[in-house]
Motif scaffolding. Structure first.
Motif, PDB file in Angstrom:
ATOM      1  N   PRO A  78      -9.712 -30.546  26.140  1.00 58.71           N
ATOM      2  CA  PRO A  78      -9.010 -31.384  25.158  1.00 58.71           C
ATOM      3  C   PRO A  78      -9.547 -31.235  23.745  1.00 58.71           C
ATOM      4  N   LEU A  79     -10.682 -30.556  23.586  1.00 61.65           N
ATOM      5  CA  LEU A  79     -11.269 -30.355  22.266  1.00 61.65           C
ATOM      6  C   LEU A  79     -10.960 -28.950  21.734  1.00 61.65           C
ATOM      7  N   TRP A 144     -15.018 -37.247  21.595  1.00 65.76           N
ATOM      8  CA  TRP A 144     -14.942 -36.806  22.987  1.00 65.76           C
ATOM      9  C   TRP A 144     -14.130 -37.814  23.808  1.00 65.76           C
ATOM     10  N   GLY A 147     -10.563 -37.532  23.286  1.00 66.11           N
ATOM     11  CA  GLY A 147     -10.078 -36.350  23.980  1.00 66.11           C
ATOM     12  C   GLY A 147      -9.774 -36.602  25.442  1.00 66.11           C
ATOM     13  N   PHE A 152      -7.845 -36.069  20.991  1.00 67.50           N
ATOM     14  CA  PHE A 152      -8.971 -35.584  20.186  1.00 67.50           C
ATOM     15  C   PHE A 152      -8.535 -35.172  18.793  1.00 67.50           C
TER      16      PHE A 152
END
Length: 252
Positions: A78-79, A144, A147, A152
């Motif tokens: 997700p980052l 985080w 995310g 994110f």
């Protein structure tokens, strides 16, 4: 480009080894950091030709190839944004309290997304590299946590808005940023921020950066080639174009 005061704990982290290319990487990052901050560069800002030189030293193909392997290419990360199999990966090590990181996020990154990420040519992978104390750590955990709910990059945009860092990253501020980012379950977000999983994820990124010899933010790798600081946009486009050309040549 920003760097914090040195502490024994951080010095120890900088000595971590993550592969045989680390020593060379540390030397490269150190040289780039000097080049980006030497007097003639800071007086008027690096020219585009100077900036290109900063990412084009004597050939270090083996080192670059090893450093390129730091790209995680996890389609579920997700980052990260962009295709997991994109020919070029830009890894960014950054801190939400870093003004130069914010400048890159506002002034340069959106154009890179439009020109390269949307075209499937570039993947951007974020690494939390908090170096400015407790609020940096808190903001990294907040990013985080956002995310984990698929927000994110929305949190990233909110935290890097002009003037955002001056408001700090205390508990209430993190919740406000989460709401601004559209995080659906703020209570879950708060729990995630305080979780051991968040601390481990941030520490993993942080130790990776220190292991590379990075001591300031933002620091970047473009297919393994280091760039230190929020350099002019041309530095990034030329480095990405060069990496694309190399990737295309290798595919023939």
């Amino acid at each position: 480009m920003s760097n914090p005061s040195t502490t024994p704990a951080r010095t120890k982290k900088r000595n971590l080894a993550i592969g045989s290319g680390v020593v060379a990487a540390a030397l490269l990052f150190g040289w780039f950091s000097y080049s980006a901050t030497k007097p003639e560069a800071t007086a008027s800002g690096p020219s585009s030709s100077d900036a290109v030189a900063e990412v084009s030293p004597a050939p270090q193909d083996d080192t670059y190839a090893q450093l390129a392997k730091l790209a995680r290419r996890d389609a579920k990360d997700p980052l990260a944004q962009g295709r997991a199999d994109a020919p070029v990966v830009l890894i960014e090590y950054a801190d939400f309290r870093c003004g130069f990181c914010g400048k890159f996020a506002r002034d340069t990154e959106p154009d890179l997304v439009k020109k390269y990420v949307d075209a499937g040519k570039l993947r951007i992978e974020w690494r939390n590299f908090p170096i400015f104390g407790e609020e940096s750590e808190a903001a990294a955990r907040g990013a985080w946590a956002a995310g984990q709910q698929g927000k994110f990059w929305e949190f990233h945009a909110a935290a890097y808005e002009e003037g955002a860092k001056e408001k700090g990253f205390g508990d209430d501020r993190l919740k406000a940023l989460a709401r601004q980012a559209g995080v659906a379950d703020v209570d879950c977000f708060v729990r995630d921020v305080a979780s051991e999983d968040a601390r481990k994820a941030v520490s993993r990124d942080q130790e990776e950066a220190y292991g590379l010899g990075a001591t300031s933010t933002p620091s970047f790798l473009i297919n393994g080639r280091p760039i230190a600081g929020a350099q002019p946009a041309e530095t990034f486009t030329q480095a990405i174009d060069a990496a694309l050309a190399t990737a295309a040549g290798g595919a023939k």
